[in-house]
Design a protein around this motif. Structure first.
Motif, PDB file in Angstrom:
ATOM      1  N   THR A  77      40.557  45.574  38.791  1.00  0.00           N
ATOM      2  CA  THR A  77      40.934  45.223  40.160  1.00  0.00           C
ATOM      3  C   THR A  77      39.691  45.082  41.048  1.00  0.00           C
ATOM      4  OG1 THR A  77      43.081  46.310  39.984  1.00  0.00           O
ATOM      5  CG2 THR A  77      42.188  45.995  42.202  1.00  0.00           C
ATOM      6  N   GLY A  78      39.631  43.961  41.756  1.00  0.00           N
ATOM      7  CA  GLY A  78      38.535  43.743  42.707  1.00  0.00           C
ATOM      8  C   GLY A  78      37.229  43.338  42.089  1.00  0.00           C
ATOM      9  N   ASP A 111      41.305  48.493  34.014  1.00  0.00           N
ATOM     10  CA  ASP A 111      41.660  48.028  35.356  1.00  0.00           C
ATOM     11  C   ASP A 111      40.448  47.354  36.009  1.00  0.00           C
ATOM     12  OD1 ASP A 111      42.667  47.547  37.841  1.00  0.00           O
ATOM     13  OD2 ASP A 111      43.300  49.604  38.250  1.00  0.00           O
ATOM     14  N   GLY A 155      45.019  44.420  36.478  1.00  0.00           N
ATOM     15  CA  GLY A 155      44.467  44.521  37.816  1.00  0.00           C
ATOM     16  C   GLY A 155      44.607  43.223  38.596  1.00  0.00           C
ATOM     17  N   THR A 156      44.303  43.316  39.868  1.00  0.00           N
ATOM     18  CA  THR A 156      44.353  42.165  40.770  1.00  0.00           C
ATOM     19  C   THR A 156      42.923  41.787  41.147  1.00  0.00           C
ATOM     20  OG1 THR A 156      46.457  42.915  41.671  1.00  0.00           O
ATOM     21  CG2 THR A 156      45.231  41.289  42.957  1.00  0.00           C
TER      22      THR A 156
END
Length: 224
Positions: free
Chosen positions: A183-184, A181, A142-143
């Motif tokens: 992400t965020g 994941d 994930g980012t």
């Protein structure tokens, strides 16, 4: 005598004639049923596996059984009607070749004969049953939010017990989780996932969900 004949011989004479005709028709149908041949693909079953041994061959072949018999019977047969079986009694660790002949085919209908069994032999690897405790390695993807990076990652349970053939377990050092994941994510979050061993002959003992707790930390000035 006349009364006896009327009662026991000629009584319900039409029903008796009809019954005889039906019996003759059935006999004629069976006697004149044309022979036919079909092929059935069935799984090979193993029984009497010695205690503490497992089949370590990854791919077990199916058997193609070619049978011949009255077409009327063959039309009703399916793959579930017969079994191909191999007795593993007395086998030991290592490679074994087993004959697959008509003697290993069970539940064959009456008047149906085996023409061919393919393959005529199969080879199996037998190994000792074993267990092993391995680490669970989390996989986080994930980012992250701007200004944050991945921090600590905790796994619960951190270890699992796997079971299977000894030689297969020797090649496994860890189980890997499905991708988590994050992400965020800002701060700390817990994700529920599963562990993946990667060998189809190895399984988890008492499988349970894996909880992966991911923490993010602020990046320092100039840090990417």
């Amino acid at each position: 005598m006349i009364h006896w004949l009327r009662t026991h011989v000629f009584g319900h004479i039409w029903l008796k004639i009809v019954s005889i005709l039906i019996a003759l028709l059935l006999w004629w149908a069976v006697a004149h049923d044309q022979p036919a041949e079909i092929a059935l693909s069935v799984p090979i079953e193993f029984y009497n596996t010695p205690e503490h041994l497992e089949i370590s061959s990854e791919r077990i072949q199916r058997a193609e059984i070619r049978v011949q018999g009255p077409a009327r019977i063959l039309r009703q047969m399916t793959n579930a009607d017969i079994d191909a079986v191999i007795d593993l009694a007395g086998a030991h660790v290592g490679e074994h070749t087993f004959d697959l002949t008509p003697k290993q085919i069970r539940h064959l209908p009456h008047n149906v004969n085996i023409v061919q069994v393919v393959p005529s032999q199969i080879r199996l690897d037998l190994d000792r049953s074993a267990s092993k405790v391995v680490d669970v390695t989390p996989r986080v993807i994930g980012t992250f939010a701007a200004g944050y990076r991945l921090g600590d990652v905790e796994v619960n349970p951190a270890k699992i017990t796997i079971v299977g053939p000894q030689s297969r377990l020797n090649n496994i050092d860890a189980a890997i989780t499905d991708p988590v994941d994050a992400t965020g994510l800002v701060g700390r979050g817990t994700f529920t996932t599963q562990a993946f061993v990667g060998d189809p002959l190895v399984q988890q003992l008492n499988p349970e969900p894996i909880h992966v707790t991911v923490s993010t930390t602020k990046t320092k000035p100039g840090e990417k």
